[in-house]
Scaffold this motif. Structure first.
Motif, PDB file in Angstrom:
ATOM      1  N   ARG A 103       5.340  73.001  11.295  1.00  0.00           N
ATOM      2  CA  ARG A 103       6.784  73.151  11.438  1.00  0.00           C
ATOM      3  C   ARG A 103       7.137  73.718  12.812  1.00  0.00           C
ATOM      4  O   ARG A 103       6.304  74.323  13.489  1.00  0.00           O
ATOM      5  CB  ARG A 103       7.319  74.073  10.329  1.00  0.00           C
ATOM      6  N   ASP A 104       8.400  73.519  13.186  1.00  0.00           N
ATOM      7  CA  ASP A 104       8.838  73.923  14.523  1.00  0.00           C
ATOM      8  C   ASP A 104       9.492  75.300  14.550  1.00  0.00           C
ATOM      9  O   ASP A 104       9.779  75.824  15.611  1.00  0.00           O
ATOM     10  CB  ASP A 104       9.829  72.889  15.067  1.00  0.00           C
ATOM     11  N   ASN A 143       5.544  67.748  19.539  1.00  0.00           N
ATOM     12  CA  ASN A 143       4.529  68.786  19.302  1.00  0.00           C
ATOM     13  C   ASN A 143       4.343  69.033  17.808  1.00  0.00           C
ATOM     14  O   ASN A 143       3.217  69.203  17.311  1.00  0.00           O
ATOM     15  CB  ASN A 143       4.935  70.089  19.985  1.00  0.00           C
ATOM     16  N   SER A 144       5.463  69.071  17.086  1.00  0.00           N
ATOM     17  CA  SER A 144       5.399  69.302  15.643  1.00  0.00           C
ATOM     18  C   SER A 144       4.642  68.182  14.943  1.00  0.00           C
ATOM     19  O   SER A 144       3.820  68.420  14.047  1.00  0.00           O
ATOM     20  CB  SER A 144       6.821  69.421  15.075  1.00  0.00           C
ATOM     21  N   ARG A 203       9.421  69.326  21.577  1.00  0.00           N
ATOM     22  CA  ARG A 203       9.050  70.157  20.426  1.00  0.00           C
ATOM     23  C   ARG A 203       8.890  69.305  19.170  1.00  0.00           C
ATOM     24  O   ARG A 203       8.046  69.591  18.308  1.00  0.00           O
ATOM     25  CB  ARG A 203      10.077  71.257  20.215  1.00  0.00           C
ATOM     26  N   HIS A 204       9.698  68.258  19.051  1.00  0.00           N
ATOM     27  CA  HIS A 204       9.554  67.330  17.927  1.00  0.00           C
ATOM     28  C   HIS A 204       8.183  66.651  17.966  1.00  0.00           C
ATOM     29  O   HIS A 204       7.473  66.578  16.949  1.00  0.00           O
ATOM     30  CB  HIS A 204      10.675  66.285  18.004  1.00  0.00           C
ATOM     31  N   TRP A 234      13.575  75.572  16.175  1.00  0.00           N
ATOM     32  CA  TRP A 234      13.982  75.326  17.556  1.00  0.00           C
ATOM     33  C   TRP A 234      14.667  73.967  17.740  1.00  0.00           C
ATOM     34  O   TRP A 234      15.662  73.862  18.462  1.00  0.00           O
ATOM     35  CB  TRP A 234      12.763  75.382  18.486  1.00  0.00           C
ATOM     36  N   ILE A 235      14.141  72.926  17.120  1.00  0.00           N
ATOM     37  CA  ILE A 235      14.602  71.568  17.390  1.00  0.00           C
ATOM     38  C   ILE A 235      16.081  71.404  17.103  1.00  0.00           C
ATOM     39  O   ILE A 235      16.843  70.880  17.933  1.00  0.00           O
ATOM     40  CB  ILE A 235      13.788  70.539  16.576  1.00  0.00           C
TER      41      ILE A 235
END
Length: 275
Positions: free
Chosen positions: A125-126, A118-119, A115-116, A129-130
């Motif tokens: 912004r995520d 992907n961001s 997810r990091h 979630w991270i």
């Protein structure tokens, strides 16, 4: 104060314990936010099961069942603890707990890393979630470090940990790119099994089978879960770990339900603070 209940005669100064790094400071409050459980909450933890709803959920559930069956057979848990063909010793419990926590600390880190990235790649912004995923990974790592006060792995187990970590890291990183729902369901069902395992351990301790787990716990455990001195036994530590696992179970099952929505906001992003 965080350290007010910590004994001056810190058990980390003893040569009787494994993994004592004398170059680093004692426990400090730099850990990520995590739940601090009351006695009432610890006593209220129950085993639950979420029925699979979609294909990804069924695949995740079957994956966990396969892993659980293999692990129960290989560690003697099935034949010893469940069927009673021989005594399932405290050392067998600790081997089981230690290895499981080395694996349990992987998913949150892998999911958070995906997810990091992907961001960064999407320039957006995520949505909370991270941080939750990394906090989960750290919480599982603290479970492992706590267990290390009681168990010293041999060379064979160390090799097994390296192999399992390599497999799980590669698999979960790739799987999260393909199906975040499968991955969170996988962790949810894995945590269901963890709650089941720790419930059995706590019950065995209460039944008097392992009096050694009624002894004083480590100062790391006391500080991390803010356990009062008069309650600071390994039994209390295992109850806190069970509560943590139940939280991971519920969080991941709910995240699985919204994981396919790329714009979903993590409902647990501000749920608790330790300070």
């Amino acid at each position: 104060d965080q350290m007010e209940d910590i004994d001056e005669s810190d058990d980390e100064n003893s040569d009787d314990h494994f993994y004592v790094d004398r170059t680093r400071p004692k426990f400090e409050e730099y850990v990520l936010p995590h739940p601090i459980w009351t006695e009432e909450q610890l006593a209220s933890i129950t085993m639950t099961h979420k029925k699979p709803e979609r294909l990804a959920d069924y695949m995740a559930y079957l994956s966990v069942l396969a892993l659980r069956t293999t692990w129960d057979l290989s560690t003697g848990y099935l034949l010893g603890r469940r069927l009673g063909l021989f005594k399932f010793s405290s050392r067998m419990w600790l081997l089981r707990v230690t290895f499981l926590e080395t694996v349990a600390g992987v998913p949150g880190m892998m999911f958070g890393m995906v997810r990091h990235l992907n961001s960064l790649r999407r320039l957006e912004r995520d949505r909370g979630w991270i941080n939750s995923l990394l906090a989960e990974a750290e919480n599982e790592r603290i479970h492992l470090l706590t267990a290390m006060y009681l168990y010293k792995p041999k060379a064979l187990m160390r090799y097994a940990i390296v192999i399992a970590q390599g497999i799980m890291c590669s698999f979960l990183f790739t799987a999260y790119l393909v199906s975040p729902r499968y991955c969170h369901s996988f962790v949810g069902y894995l945590e269901e099994q963890a709650v089941h395992t720790y419930t059995n351990l706590v019950q065995d301790i209460d039944d008097g089978k392992y009096p050694e787990f009624q002894e004083k716990c480590s100062n790391l455990a006391k500080a991390y879960w803010k356990i009062p001195t008069d309650k600071a036994t390994w039994r209390t530590v295992f109850a806190n770990i069970r509560a943590d696992e139940s939280k991971h179970r519920d969080v991941n099952h709910e995240l699985a339900d919204i994981a396919d929505d790329k714009h979903a906001v993590n409902p647990y992003r501000n749920e608790y603070k330790t300070r």
